[in-house]
Design an enzyme around this catalytic site. Sequence first.
Site, short mmCIF file in Angstrom:
data_model
loop_
_atom_site.label_atom_id
_atom_site.label_comp_id
_atom_site.label_asym_id
_atom_site.label_seq_id
_atom_site.Cartn_x
_atom_site.Cartn_y
_atom_site.Cartn_z
N ARG A 1 3.50 -7.00 -5.01
CA ARG A 1 3.64 -5.65 -4.45
C ARG A 1 3.25 -5.66 -2.97
O ARG A 1 4.08 -5.60 -2.09
CB ARG A 1 2.78 -4.66 -5.27
CG ARG A 1 3.16 -3.20 -5.09
CD ARG A 1 2.56 -2.53 -3.87
NE ARG A 1 1.10 -2.60 -3.85
CZ ARG A 1 0.40 -2.31 -2.76
NH1 ARG A 1 0.99 -1.94 -1.63
NH2 ARG A 1 -0.92 -2.42 -2.77
N ASP A 2 1.97 -5.79 -2.69
CA ASP A 2 1.49 -5.72 -1.31
C ASP A 2 2.08 -6.86 -0.48
O ASP A 2 2.37 -6.69 0.71
CB ASP A 2 -0.04 -5.80 -1.31
CG ASP A 2 -0.67 -5.26 -0.04
OD1 ASP A 2 0.03 -5.12 0.96
OD2 ASP A 2 -1.88 -5.00 -0.05
N HIS B 1 -10.43 -4.37 -2.12
CA HIS B 1 -9.15 -4.86 -1.61
C HIS B 1 -9.36 -5.16 -0.12
O HIS B 1 -9.44 -4.24 0.69
CB HIS B 1 -8.10 -3.77 -1.85
CG HIS B 1 -6.73 -4.07 -1.34
ND1 HIS B 1 -5.67 -4.33 -2.18
CD2 HIS B 1 -6.21 -4.13 -0.09
CE1 HIS B 1 -4.57 -4.54 -1.48
NE2 HIS B 1 -4.87 -4.42 -0.20
N HIS C 1 -8.25 -7.08 3.36
CA HIS C 1 -7.24 -7.82 4.12
C HIS C 1 -7.92 -8.86 5.01
O HIS C 1 -9.06 -8.69 5.41
CB HIS C 1 -6.39 -6.85 4.95
CG HIS C 1 -5.32 -6.20 4.13
ND1 HIS C 1 -3.99 -6.45 4.32
CD2 HIS C 1 -5.39 -5.34 3.10
CE1 HIS C 1 -3.27 -5.76 3.44
NE2 HIS C 1 -4.10 -5.07 2.69
N CYS D 1 0.07 -5.06 6.97
CA CYS D 1 -0.04 -3.60 7.10
C CYS D 1 0.86 -3.19 8.24
O CYS D 1 0.78 -3.76 9.33
CB CYS D 1 -1.48 -3.22 7.40
SG CYS D 1 -1.64 -1.48 7.83
N ASN E 1 -3.33 -10.39 2.88
CA ASN E 1 -4.41 -10.12 1.94
C ASN E 1 -5.34 -11.32 1.83
O ASN E 1 -5.03 -12.42 2.28
CB ASN E 1 -3.80 -9.85 0.57
CG ASN E 1 -3.21 -8.47 0.48
OD1 ASN E 1 -3.94 -7.50 0.30
ND2 ASN E 1 -1.90 -8.36 0.64
#
Lengths: 314, 314
Positions: free
Chosen positions: B19-20, B213, B215, B246, B255
């Site tokens: 996803r990310d 979470h 980064h 991002c 990430n």
Amino acid sequence: MNFPSSLPARAVIREVGLRDGLQSIRTLVPTAHKIEWVRAAHAAGQREIEVGSFVPPRLLPQLADTAEVLAFAKTLPGLRASVLVPNLKGAERAIAQGADLMILPLSASHAHSLANLRKTPDEVVAELARIRAARDAAGSSCLIEGGVGTAFGCTIQGEVKPAEVLRLMQALLDAGADRVSLADTVGWADPAAVARLCEQALRLAGERFCCGHFHDTRGLALANVHAALQQGVARFDASLAGIGGCPHAPGASGNATTEDLAFMLESMGIDTGLDLEALLALRRQVAGWIEGEPTHGSLWRAGLPSTFARRAAR
Amino acid sequence: MNFPSSLPARAVIREVGLRDGLQSIRTLVPTAHKIEWVRAAHAAGQREIEVGSFVPPRLLPQLADTAEVLAFAKTLPGLRASVLVPNLKGAERAIAQGADLMILPLSASHAHSLANLRKTPDEVVAELARIRAARDAAGSSCLIEGGVGTAFGCTIQGEVKPAEVLRLMQALLDAGADRVSLADTVGWADPAAVARLCEQALRLAGERFCCGHFHDTRGLALANVHAALQQGVARFDASLAGIGGCPHAPGASGNATTEDLAFMLESMGIDTGLDLEALLALRRQVAGWIEGEPTHGSLWRAGLPSTFARRAAR
């Protein structure tokens, strides 16, 4: 394992890019560029710089001009210029050239010691005693640091027992080392192992345990620094642009990255005395000199957060 | 700030690469490859995977096949398949498709919230209440997680006050969130800030504060995980090969890297249930599928230490 309730208010980043970094790459950086590096690092606030190594030039031609770089470093106010010395012969040069500090590396891994230094760890301890005698005979104030490497494991030997690391650290102190440090030469350390060993090293050596040297081979350098900070360690080796490596860890990335580490410390409210914008500018310059060589780190790409200056001034 | 005397015995790495990670790159990974990724990640021991996002396909064509990937994930025993949902409409799809968990992102930065979600943070809280009502009305067991992003600062707004982060976390819980999490969306967090905010979040939400979470934009992801672990946080989002980013942090790396994080945790003696060799093999495969896209992490290059298997089995 204990965590002190507060982190150090200040920490020192000792720049090792000119030694650990440049010895690991093929590009020969001209003396004039090294001098510019030392000048700009000092201007950015760095006060401890390992300027090179007194090893035979045929072994490390990249560092053949160490005496000249050291001579320049000595002209800068408040700068502690250190050199690596592999043996008494190197130490005699460090003393003669007026280095402020010399670091004798010892490998806690017997196998790594034989492969890299052609001596057993205890023979290195004996060499340190001879270096201490020579330093004292010369009336020199050059500090002697015994650097215990492969302290968290070794690519050749495998496991390295903490008890052996601590035994050798004690032996170095007994032989006359002014200070001792720990190095994760091959990038096997993890934060739990770092916390355990640093706690024991501080119990053994107190303030004479002076520095942690963490390679970023598996991405854990800054997490390892964090674990050491919590034990009270407040000096760390790092390399601008993360250059450096280890001949026994092929493909490995280099040292803790100076600018990323400085960002972490300053963000945490730990004073480094460093101007991060100036460090990033110097990083761009150094990266240009060694174009084509692998560099590391993240801050240079992302830049400083917009709120950073305010936070650092807090 | 307090450090508990022991670290968690176990920690969960929730894979967010599908996803990310995939939403941040240009390459469209075919559904068959995503399904192979989920299959192999499960085989390597991963039990929590964010398989995609129920957003309009015109906004994120990379994730248009989320329903198909989710349907496959549901066939794997013991796997908790989660999806990101931006609003009630997405949540209704997640409920209809039988997701185990849906994550509603909220941005603690007002400016980031308006730019990214076109809603104020409090409008997102109200949306979560509607999602909770829809979930309950459907008799679904799909868990609702409120993910508080830009929790450590924001590229658009600058500073984000911890008090505002905690206020919104409480509001999400009051509105019916089963769980809440914290995200350093733009990579501004440092270990000291992480320790402070996680301590407060745990005091506020207890076990319902479920995940960090982080980064790796400025290289601090693993140091930040280490700080959170010490507060008792035991679930972390991470992305294989560190893919992700991002849109408001140009040039930023992604990430926390799944395989590096797993190596750190296992090295520290924290059980992840993961087979690191299998993860590294999957990383090679995924990196091949997205060739040309930036990937991150260090372990894949250096490999596992020779003593690692023994240490992990300890």
